[in-house]
Design a protein around this motif. Structure first.
Motif, PDB file in Angstrom:
ATOM      1  N   LEU A 135       0.780  -1.356  -0.001  1.00 36.63           N
ATOM      2  CA  LEU A 135       0.110  -0.031  -0.102  1.00 36.63           C
ATOM      3  C   LEU A 135       0.943   1.214  -0.123  1.00 36.63           C
ATOM      4  O   LEU A 135       2.121   1.225   0.276  1.00 36.63           O
ATOM      5  CB  LEU A 135      -1.126  -0.219   1.288  1.00 36.63           C
ATOM      6  CG  LEU A 135      -0.347   0.115   2.557  1.00 36.63           C
ATOM      7  CD1 LEU A 135       0.190   1.349   2.902  1.00 36.63           C
ATOM      8  CD2 LEU A 135      -1.369  -0.501   3.544  1.00 36.63           C
ATOM      9  N   GLY A 136       0.410   2.314  -0.182  1.00 39.52           N
ATOM     10  CA  GLY A 136       1.121   3.620  -0.225  1.00 39.52           C
ATOM     11  C   GLY A 136       0.543   4.370   0.657  1.00 39.52           C
ATOM     12  O   GLY A 136      -0.892   4.409   0.853  1.00 39.52           O
ATOM     13  N   VAL A 137       1.080   5.231   1.270  1.00 41.51           N
ATOM     14  CA  VAL A 137       0.758   6.217   2.487  1.00 41.51           C
ATOM     15  C   VAL A 137       1.438   7.618   2.434  1.00 41.51           C
ATOM     16  O   VAL A 137       2.631   7.542   2.240  1.00 41.51           O
ATOM     17  CB  VAL A 137       0.478   5.672   3.765  1.00 41.51           C
ATOM     18  CG1 VAL A 137       1.896   5.007   4.339  1.00 41.51           C
ATOM     19  CG2 VAL A 137      -0.137   6.554   4.964  1.00 41.51           C
ATOM     20  N   ASP A 138       0.982   8.721   2.832  1.00 46.61           N
ATOM     21  CA  ASP A 138       1.549   9.918   3.217  1.00 46.61           C
ATOM     22  C   ASP A 138       2.029   9.589   4.568  1.00 46.61           C
ATOM     23  O   ASP A 138       0.953   9.630   5.425  1.00 46.61           O
ATOM     24  CB  ASP A 138       0.554  10.957   3.009  1.00 46.61           C
ATOM     25  CG  ASP A 138       1.297  12.652   3.345  1.00 46.61           C
ATOM     26  OD1 ASP A 138       2.155  12.293   3.743  1.00 46.61           O
ATOM     27  OD2 ASP A 138       0.483  13.413   3.200  1.00 46.61           O
ATOM     28  N   SER A 151       0.260  -0.983  12.895  1.00 44.40           N
ATOM     29  CA  SER A 151      -0.278  -1.850  13.635  1.00 44.40           C
ATOM     30  C   SER A 151      -0.771  -3.156  12.933  1.00 44.40           C
ATOM     31  O   SER A 151      -1.216  -4.137  13.771  1.00 44.40           O
ATOM     32  CB  SER A 151      -1.237  -1.141  14.527  1.00 44.40           C
ATOM     33  OG  SER A 151      -2.584  -1.113  13.404  1.00 44.40           O
ATOM     34  N   CYS A 152      -0.933  -3.174  11.707  1.00 43.40           N
ATOM     35  CA  CYS A 152      -1.416  -4.249  11.040  1.00 43.40           C
ATOM     36  C   CYS A 152      -0.380  -4.998  10.368  1.00 43.40           C
ATOM     37  O   CYS A 152      -0.556  -6.062   9.702  1.00 43.40           O
ATOM     38  CB  CYS A 152      -2.522  -3.842   9.794  1.00 43.40           C
ATOM     39  SG  CYS A 152      -4.064  -3.025  10.387  1.00 43.40           S
ATOM     40  N   GLY A 153       0.847  -4.613  10.800  1.00 43.62           N
ATOM     41  CA  GLY A 153       1.965  -5.200  10.301  1.00 43.62           C
ATOM     42  C   GLY A 153       2.939  -4.697   9.111  1.00 43.62           C
ATOM     43  O   GLY A 153       3.747  -5.332   8.590  1.00 43.62           O
ATOM     44  N   PHE A 154       2.365  -3.788   8.471  1.00 39.96           N
ATOM     45  CA  PHE A 154       2.973  -2.990   7.318  1.00 39.96           C
ATOM     46  C   PHE A 154       4.369  -2.470   7.767  1.00 39.96           C
ATOM     47  O   PHE A 154       4.369  -1.574   8.855  1.00 39.96           O
ATOM     48  CB  PHE A 154       2.185  -2.023   6.590  1.00 39.96           C
ATOM     49  CG  PHE A 154       1.246  -2.722   5.743  1.00 39.96           C
ATOM     50  CD1 PHE A 154       1.187  -2.875   4.168  1.00 39.96           C
ATOM     51  CD2 PHE A 154      -0.051  -2.880   6.395  1.00 39.96           C
ATOM     52  CE1 PHE A 154       0.498  -3.729   3.806  1.00 39.96           C
ATOM     53  CE2 PHE A 154      -1.158  -3.423   5.540  1.00 39.96           C
ATOM     54  CZ  PHE A 154      -0.698  -3.855   4.153  1.00 39.96           C
ATOM     55  N   VAL A 155       5.291  -2.330   6.984  1.00 42.53           N
ATOM     56  CA  VAL A 155       6.538  -1.734   7.387  1.00 42.53           C
ATOM     57  C   VAL A 155       6.971  -0.922   6.091  1.00 42.53           C
ATOM     58  O   VAL A 155       6.723  -1.356   4.797  1.00 42.53           O
ATOM     59  CB  VAL A 155       7.790  -2.697   7.721  1.00 42.53           C
ATOM     60  CG1 VAL A 155       7.459  -3.200   9.051  1.00 42.53           C
ATOM     61  CG2 VAL A 155       7.976  -3.566   6.655  1.00 42.53           C
ATOM     62  N   ALA A 156       7.578   0.304   6.287  1.00 45.25           N
ATOM     63  CA  ALA A 156       8.035   1.133   5.246  1.00 45.25           C
ATOM     64  C   ALA A 156       9.440   0.333   4.671  1.00 45.25           C
ATOM     65  O   ALA A 156      10.148  -0.063   5.200  1.00 45.25           O
ATOM     66  CB  ALA A 156       8.566   2.440   5.586  1.00 45.25           C
ATOM     67  N   VAL A 157       9.178   0.267   3.366  1.00 43.64           N
ATOM     68  CA  VAL A 157      10.397  -0.464   2.555  1.00 43.64           C
ATOM     69  C   VAL A 157      10.849   0.650   1.385  1.00 43.64           C
ATOM     70  O   VAL A 157      12.033   0.613   0.862  1.00 43.64           O
ATOM     71  CB  VAL A 157       9.853  -1.744   1.818  1.00 43.64           C
ATOM     72  CG1 VAL A 157       9.511  -2.704   2.827  1.00 43.64           C
ATOM     73  CG2 VAL A 157       8.648  -1.408   0.790  1.00 43.64           C
ATOM     74  N   GLN A 158      10.136   1.548   1.060  1.00 38.75           N
ATOM     75  CA  GLN A 158      10.330   2.589   0.251  1.00 38.75           C
ATOM     76  C   GLN A 158       9.812   4.155   0.730  1.00 38.75           C
ATOM     77  O   GLN A 158       8.707   3.949   1.143  1.00 38.75           O
ATOM     78  CB  GLN A 158       9.942   2.099  -0.990  1.00 38.75           C
ATOM     79  CG  GLN A 158      10.586   2.845  -2.186  1.00 38.75           C
ATOM     80  CD  GLN A 158       9.826   2.213  -3.568  1.00 38.75           C
ATOM     81  OE1 GLN A 158       8.860   2.083  -3.735  1.00 38.75           O
ATOM     82  NE2 GLN A 158      10.937   1.771  -4.516  1.00 38.75           N
ATOM     83  N   ARG A 159      10.526   5.199   0.553  1.00 36.59           N
ATOM     84  CA  ARG A 159      10.163   6.481   0.588  1.00 36.59           C
ATOM     85  C   ARG A 159      10.335   7.343  -0.495  1.00 36.59           C
ATOM     86  O   ARG A 159      11.246   7.286  -1.183  1.00 36.59           O
ATOM     87  CB  ARG A 159      10.586   7.131   1.853  1.00 36.59           C
ATOM     88  CG  ARG A 159      10.594   6.275   3.268  1.00 36.59           C
ATOM     89  CD  ARG A 159      10.703   6.987   4.449  1.00 36.59           C
ATOM     90  NE  ARG A 159      10.571   6.467   5.734  1.00 36.59           N
ATOM     91  CZ  ARG A 159       9.506   6.388   6.339  1.00 36.59           C
ATOM     92  NH1 ARG A 159       8.498   6.998   5.986  1.00 36.59           N
ATOM     93  NH2 ARG A 159       9.459   5.672   7.410  1.00 36.59           N
ATOM     94  N   HIS A 160       9.335   7.947  -0.677  1.00 36.33           N
ATOM     95  CA  HIS A 160       9.392   8.959  -1.943  1.00 36.33           C
ATOM     96  C   HIS A 160       9.323  10.478  -1.542  1.00 36.33           C
ATOM     97  O   HIS A 160       8.881  10.768  -0.263  1.00 36.33           O
ATOM     98  CB  HIS A 160       8.182   8.791  -2.773  1.00 36.33           C
ATOM     99  CG  HIS A 160       8.383   7.653  -3.466  1.00 36.33           C
ATOM    100  ND1 HIS A 160       8.870   7.122  -4.288  1.00 36.33           N
ATOM    101  CD2 HIS A 160       7.542   6.314  -3.115  1.00 36.33           C
ATOM    102  CE1 HIS A 160       8.698   5.765  -4.816  1.00 36.33           C
ATOM    103  NE2 HIS A 160       7.764   5.586  -3.907  1.00 36.33           N
TER     104      HIS A 160
END
Length: 170
Positions: A135-138, A151-160
């Protein structure tokens, strides 16, 4: 000159073709006003021509239901778009699903709806054979979206980084 109108039967066939596997308790919400249908909301799974799997929604209000708060009652409190892009997965050698368009109406926030939607999306992706979700997020979202995703287990792997420049027109 006006374009020719499609016959109503063609529109009905397109709009209601998804009802072949309709489970009214799951896919349709009816609003009643004085014993008459005042509006409805329907949801259905569909597959686009490119293979993208979606769950669409559509609502209609009858004239007798307008200006009575019924539309607000039928308003979708939240949404999430779960999809698998099989072509992209084959090209990249992964089994990734996507969780997008996550939103919860302001009056419905802080009740766990976003988290519940995301977890349901992740289960659907797992059941479809996916081994990861994206997913993508600001990350500076003021509503705390990043915290919910983490909290759902997503981790940042890339930042723009997005740069802006005002355009001064003469």
């Amino acid at each position: 000159m006006n374009a020719p109108r499609r016959p109503a039967s063609d529109l009905q066939a397109r709009n209601y073709s998804s009802f072949v596997d309709c489970v009214p308790k799951r896919d349709v919400c009816l609003a009643d006003a004085n014993g008459e249908i005042a509006g409805y909301l329907r949801c259905w799974p569909c597959v686009q021509a490119d293979g993208l799997h979606l769950y669409a929604q559509f609502g209609v209000m009858a004239p007798n239901g307008r200006r009575r708060g019924i539309g607000r009652a039928l308003q979708v409190a939240d949404q999430v778009r779960t999809y698998v892009d099989a072509t992209w997965n084959r090209a990249n050698g992964v089994q990734r699903g996507w969780t997008e368009f996550i939103s919860v109406g302001e009056s419905w926030r802080r009740r766990g709806l976003a988290r519940a939607l995301i977890l349901r999306s992740l289960r659907a992706q797992r059941d479809a054979g996916m081994t990861q979700s994206g997913l993508g997020v600001d990350t500076h979202n003021l509503d705390g979206a990043l915290r919910v995703y983490e909290s759902c287990g997503f981790v940042a792997v890339q930042r723009h980084c997005v740069h802006r420049k005002p355009l001064l027109l003469d």
